[in-house]
Design a protein around this motif. Structure first.
Motif, mmCIF file in Angstrom:
data_model
loop_
_atom_site.group_PDB
_atom_site.id
_atom_site.type_symbol
_atom_site.label_atom_id
_atom_site.label_comp_id
_atom_site.label_asym_id
_atom_site.label_seq_id
_atom_site.Cartn_x
_atom_site.Cartn_y
_atom_site.Cartn_z
ATOM 1 N N GLU A 189 18.320 11.707 -9.615
ATOM 2 C CA GLU A 189 18.690 10.416 -10.195
ATOM 3 C C GLU A 189 18.282 9.298 -9.244
ATOM 4 N N GLU A 190 17.807 8.195 -9.835
ATOM 5 C CA GLU A 190 17.325 7.096 -8.993
ATOM 6 C C GLU A 190 18.460 6.226 -8.472
ATOM 7 N N MET A 191 18.197 5.614 -7.324
ATOM 8 C CA MET A 191 19.155 4.691 -6.725
ATOM 9 C C MET A 191 18.363 3.637 -5.974
ATOM 10 N N LEU A 193 12.560 9.305 -0.573
ATOM 11 C CA LEU A 193 11.997 7.976 -0.805
ATOM 12 C C LEU A 193 10.909 8.042 -1.872
ATOM 13 N N ILE A 194 11.035 7.237 -2.927
ATOM 14 C CA ILE A 194 9.942 7.123 -3.907
ATOM 15 C C ILE A 194 9.019 6.000 -3.485
ATOM 16 N N GLU A 195 9.617 4.874 -3.129
ATOM 17 C CA GLU A 195 8.780 3.718 -2.779
ATOM 18 C C GLU A 195 9.617 2.715 -2.014
ATOM 19 N N TYR A 196 8.915 1.854 -1.267
ATOM 20 C CA TYR A 196 9.578 0.706 -0.667
ATOM 21 C C TYR A 196 9.160 -0.552 -1.403
ATOM 22 N N HIS A 254 17.658 0.250 -14.973
ATOM 23 C CA HIS A 254 17.175 1.011 -16.132
ATOM 24 C C HIS A 254 15.787 0.493 -16.428
ATOM 25 N N LYS A 255 14.769 1.293 -16.081
ATOM 26 C CA LYS A 255 13.387 0.804 -16.202
ATOM 27 C C LYS A 255 12.798 0.996 -17.593
ATOM 28 N N ARG A 256 13.283 1.994 -18.314
ATOM 29 C CA ARG A 256 12.658 2.281 -19.619
ATOM 30 C C ARG A 256 13.140 1.279 -20.664
ATOM 31 N N GLY A 303 1.397 0.633 -11.995
ATOM 32 C CA GLY A 303 0.389 1.548 -11.439
ATOM 33 C C GLY A 303 0.852 2.973 -11.251
ATOM 34 N N VAL A 304 1.957 3.355 -11.901
ATOM 35 C CA VAL A 304 2.486 4.716 -11.728
ATOM 36 C C VAL A 304 2.421 5.471 -13.054
ATOM 37 N N TYR A 305 1.809 6.642 -13.029
ATOM 38 C CA TYR A 305 1.721 7.477 -14.232
ATOM 39 C C TYR A 305 2.503 8.765 -13.993
ATOM 40 N N ILE A 306 3.461 9.026 -14.868
ATOM 41 C CA ILE A 306 4.149 10.322 -14.817
ATOM 42 C C ILE A 306 3.451 11.174 -15.875
ATOM 43 N N CYS A 307 2.704 12.183 -15.435
ATOM 44 C CA CYS A 307 1.850 12.927 -16.370
ATOM 45 C C CYS A 307 2.462 14.282 -16.702
ATOM 46 N N PRO A 309 8.413 3.364 -22.866
ATOM 47 C CA PRO A 309 7.623 2.928 -21.711
ATOM 48 C C PRO A 309 8.440 2.221 -20.623
ATOM 49 N N ASN A 310 7.891 2.228 -19.419
ATOM 50 C CA ASN A 310 8.506 1.523 -18.297
ATOM 51 C C ASN A 310 8.410 0.015 -18.473
ATOM 52 N N THR A 311 9.388 -0.693 -17.937
ATOM 53 C CA THR A 311 9.383 -2.157 -17.971
ATOM 54 C C THR A 311 9.663 -2.651 -16.554
ATOM 55 N N THR A 323 10.192 12.592 1.320
ATOM 56 C CA THR A 323 9.510 11.961 0.183
ATOM 57 C C THR A 323 8.770 13.052 -0.583
ATOM 58 N N ALA A 324 8.179 12.710 -1.725
ATOM 59 C CA ALA A 324 7.454 13.720 -2.504
ATOM 60 C C ALA A 324 6.197 14.170 -1.751
ATOM 61 N N LYS A 325 5.866 15.445 -1.851
ATOM 62 C CA LYS A 325 4.601 15.940 -1.268
ATOM 63 C C LYS A 325 3.453 15.232 -1.972
ATOM 64 N N SER A 341 0.840 -1.201 0.000
ATOM 65 C CA SER A 341 0.000 0.000 0.000
ATOM 66 C C SER A 341 0.872 1.246 0.000
ATOM 67 N N LYS A 342 0.847 1.955 -1.120
ATOM 68 C CA LYS A 342 1.660 3.168 -1.231
ATOM 69 C C LYS A 342 1.150 4.223 -0.249
ATOM 70 N N ILE A 343 -0.172 4.197 0.001
ATOM 71 C CA ILE A 343 -0.753 5.194 0.915
ATOM 72 C C ILE A 343 -0.292 4.923 2.353
ATOM 73 N N GLU A 392 1.145 12.788 -6.440
ATOM 74 C CA GLU A 392 2.312 13.360 -5.769
ATOM 75 C C GLU A 392 3.195 14.190 -6.681
ATOM 76 N N GLU A 393 3.952 15.022 -6.019
ATOM 77 C CA GLU A 393 4.905 15.917 -6.674
ATOM 78 C C GLU A 393 5.935 15.097 -7.455
ATOM 79 N N PHE A 394 6.352 15.570 -8.607
ATOM 80 C CA PHE A 394 7.394 14.918 -9.401
ATOM 81 C C PHE A 394 8.752 15.310 -8.814
ATOM 82 N N LEU A 395 9.533 14.309 -8.438
ATOM 83 C CA LEU A 395 10.852 14.584 -7.857
ATOM 84 C C LEU A 395 11.914 14.584 -8.944
ATOM 85 N N VAL A 396 12.745 15.609 -8.923
ATOM 86 C CA VAL A 396 13.831 15.702 -9.904
ATOM 87 C C VAL A 396 15.088 15.120 -9.282
HETATM 88 P P1 AMP Z 1 7.388 2.970 -8.542
HETATM 89 O O1 AMP Z 1 6.564 1.853 -9.098
HETATM 90 O O2 AMP Z 1 6.806 3.701 -7.380
HETATM 91 O O3 AMP Z 1 8.839 2.576 -8.408
HETATM 92 O O4 AMP Z 1 7.482 4.043 -9.703
HETATM 93 C C1 AMP Z 1 7.963 3.702 -10.964
HETATM 94 C C2 AMP Z 1 8.898 4.759 -11.432
HETATM 95 O O5 AMP Z 1 8.215 6.007 -11.565
HETATM 96 C C3 AMP Z 1 10.038 5.068 -10.485
HETATM 97 O O6 AMP Z 1 11.100 4.185 -10.632
HETATM 98 C C4 AMP Z 1 10.409 6.466 -10.884
HETATM 99 O O7 AMP Z 1 11.170 6.435 -12.064
HETATM 100 C C5 AMP Z 1 9.091 7.069 -11.229
HETATM 101 N N1 AMP Z 1 8.534 7.831 -10.095
HETATM 102 C C6 AMP Z 1 7.672 7.387 -9.166
HETATM 103 N N2 AMP Z 1 7.346 8.376 -8.306
HETATM 104 C C7 AMP Z 1 8.009 9.468 -8.715
HETATM 105 C C8 AMP Z 1 8.081 10.826 -8.257
HETATM 106 N N3 AMP Z 1 7.376 11.243 -7.204
HETATM 107 N N4 AMP Z 1 8.886 11.668 -8.907
HETATM 108 C C9 AMP Z 1 9.592 11.269 -9.999
HETATM 109 N N5 AMP Z 1 9.555 10.033 -10.485
HETATM 110 C C10 AMP Z 1 8.766 9.132 -9.861
#
Ligand code: AMP
Ligand code: GLY
Length: 421
Positions: free
Chosen positions: A189-191, A279-282, A211-213, A152-156, A221-223, A117-119, A102-104, A183-187
């Motif tokens: 690099e991922e780790m 933190l983007i996600e656990y 490398h998700k794309r 389930g993640v859309y970057i719009c 698209p994401n993979t 984390t992102a607002k 649950s992301k929430i 949520e806010e888009f975080l600028v």
């Molecule tokens: P997740 O499934 O939560 O890992 O999200 C998939 C991908 O979407 C992440 O690996 C990031 O590249 C991108 N992403 C998710 N949340 C954000 C965010 N708040 N800001 C920027 N990129 C995000």
């Protein structure tokens, strides 16, 4: 000892390889495994969502320890079930698995414990979500709450895309939905940052970058992941300390405050901006394909680490690593991540002789009458370690060329940010 590994991907083949190296392990079962695990373990085709069936098999075959690879059974409570039946198992319990399930739940925990984390906002219906989208900054990130196999993640980038995402999620694309996260888009690099925890203490368990794309230059698209390298180029001691202090420790404390503890791997998906972690996600498991680049770098007996985690004496074990640079390239079925065909034979795989620092971890493969066929979108992981990422990538690509599978494709630029051209 007899060990059972649940899962069928590249991660599970790598787990299997690492467990196999231990002198203490006499036999491995994989549920259900793939054509790669078939060579070092016994693959068991059993419905693992039927916990009773699994328990009966474990008892009948006297399996000592179960390691759970993917998130789904963890979120469904496999650990609680097996522990209740006195079976030793590596992985977090159902409650702690909400960190991924649950992301929430995770966002609310971050808020309470001041974890960067992102607002965000939580929306209970389309109307309020759309109203918010009318005035928000772009890009904006919209997420379904539950497990969505990475989809389930859309970057719009536009309001229209946002409205479409809200529609799709509330209309049940990822199952029945009562709440969504915007949520806010975080600028930055991922780790991918990993720890292993026994419920009392925890240890760092490496970093990686995936490398998700689907396309070169991180486009398209994401993979599930097209490749990875470990360690992450962003890793440094100051950043490590910040991640532990601001993110990992408060999270483990939060779980304690909720009367539970965390056992197993915990994977923090982070964005790093100016050496500051967010933190983007656990994820409540190892990453895939990160795992395939981390385990080959491990010097310490992996089975001992698993045992110490289950027996809660991880503090007495020193986890050691090789300093190699490890890189994995995923070969996928043509068409992935949209439609692709299965059952394409991979002919030359059986003839490849691997050197010490080369690995082929199978993902979507199956074996029939000694022939190997594709059986999924992500099919093979070509992995190499050496003293430079550039060399490791060359070794991995040379292996791909040797296998010469015509029904697959791969990214030639994995690790481009860390490899000087
Ligand atoms: P997740 O499934 O939560 O890992 O999200 C998939 C991908 O979407 C992440 O690996 C990031 O590249 C991108 N992403 C998710 N949340 C954000 C965010 N708040 N800001 C920027 N990129 C995000
Ligand atoms: N590499 C991304 C994941 O395992 O979720």
């Amino acid at each position: 000892m007899k060990v059972g590994i649940i899962g069928s991907g590249g991660r599970e083949h790598a787990l299997c390889y690492a467990i196999k190296k231990s002198k203490k392990v006499k036999k491995i079962y994989c549920f259900p495994g793939n054509a790669g695990t078939d060579k070092i373990a016994e693959n068991i085709n059993l419905d693992v969502s039927n916990f009773d069936l699994l328990k009966d098999f474990i008892n009948k075959n006297q399996i000592d320890i179960i390691i759970v690879g993917p998130e789904k059974p963890l979120v469904e409570g496999i650990v609680d079930f097996l522990e209740k039946n006195k079976i030793k198992v590596f992985g977090p319990n159902k409650f702690s698995s909400k960190l991924e399930g649950s992301k929430i739940f995770t966002k609310n925990l971050c808020k309470k414990y001041n974890i960067p984390t992102a607002k965000y906002g939580i929306f209970k219906n389309k109307k309020n979500a759309q109203k918010f989208l009318n005035n928000c900054n772009l890009p904006i990130v919209i997420k379904a709450d539950g497990l969505a196999a990475g989809k389930g993640v859309y970057i719009c980038e536009t309001k229209k895309q946002g409205i479409n995402a809200v529609h799709e999620i509330f209309n049940g694309k990822f199952g029945k939905t009562y709440e969504i996260l915007i949520e806010e888009f975080l600028v930055g690099e991922e780790m991918s940052f990993f720890i292993i925890s026994d419920g009392i203490t925890f240890k760092k368990f490496g970093t990686a970058q995936d490398h998700k794309r689907v396309g070169e230059g991180d486009l398209g698209p994401n993979t599930g992941g097209m490749g990875a390298y470990s360690p992450s180029r962003l890793e440094n001691e100051i950043l490590n300390q910040k991640i532990l202090k601001k993110i990992i420790k408060p999270t483990l404390k939060a779980l304690k405050d909720l009367n539970t503890n965390y056992k197993g791997f915990l994977y923090a998906g982070l964005i790093i901006n100016n050496n500051e972690p967010y933190l983007i996600e656990y994820n409540v498991r190892m990453g895939d394909p990160e795992c395939q680049t981390i385990l080959p770098r491990l010097k310490t007996d992996f089975f001992k680490i698993v045992e110490s985690t289950i027996n809660q004496n991880l503090d007495q074990l020193n986890i050691e690593w090789f300093s190699d640079k490890c890189l994995s390239i995923v070969q996928c079925s043509i068409g992935y991540p949209s439609t692709y065909k299965n059952n394409k034979e991979i002919r030359k795989l059986n003839n490849i002789i691997l050197k010490n620092d080369e690995f082929i971890f199978h993902a979507g493969t199956k074996i029939e009458k000694n022939k190997i066929f594709s059986n999924g979108g992500r099919v093979l992981n070509f992995v190499a370690k050496s003293n430079s990422f550039k060399n490791s990538r060359k070794m991995a690509i040379d292996l791909i060329k040797k296998v010469n599978w015509k029904d697959g494709f791969y990214r030639k630029d994995i690790g481009y940010k860390v490899i000087n051209k």
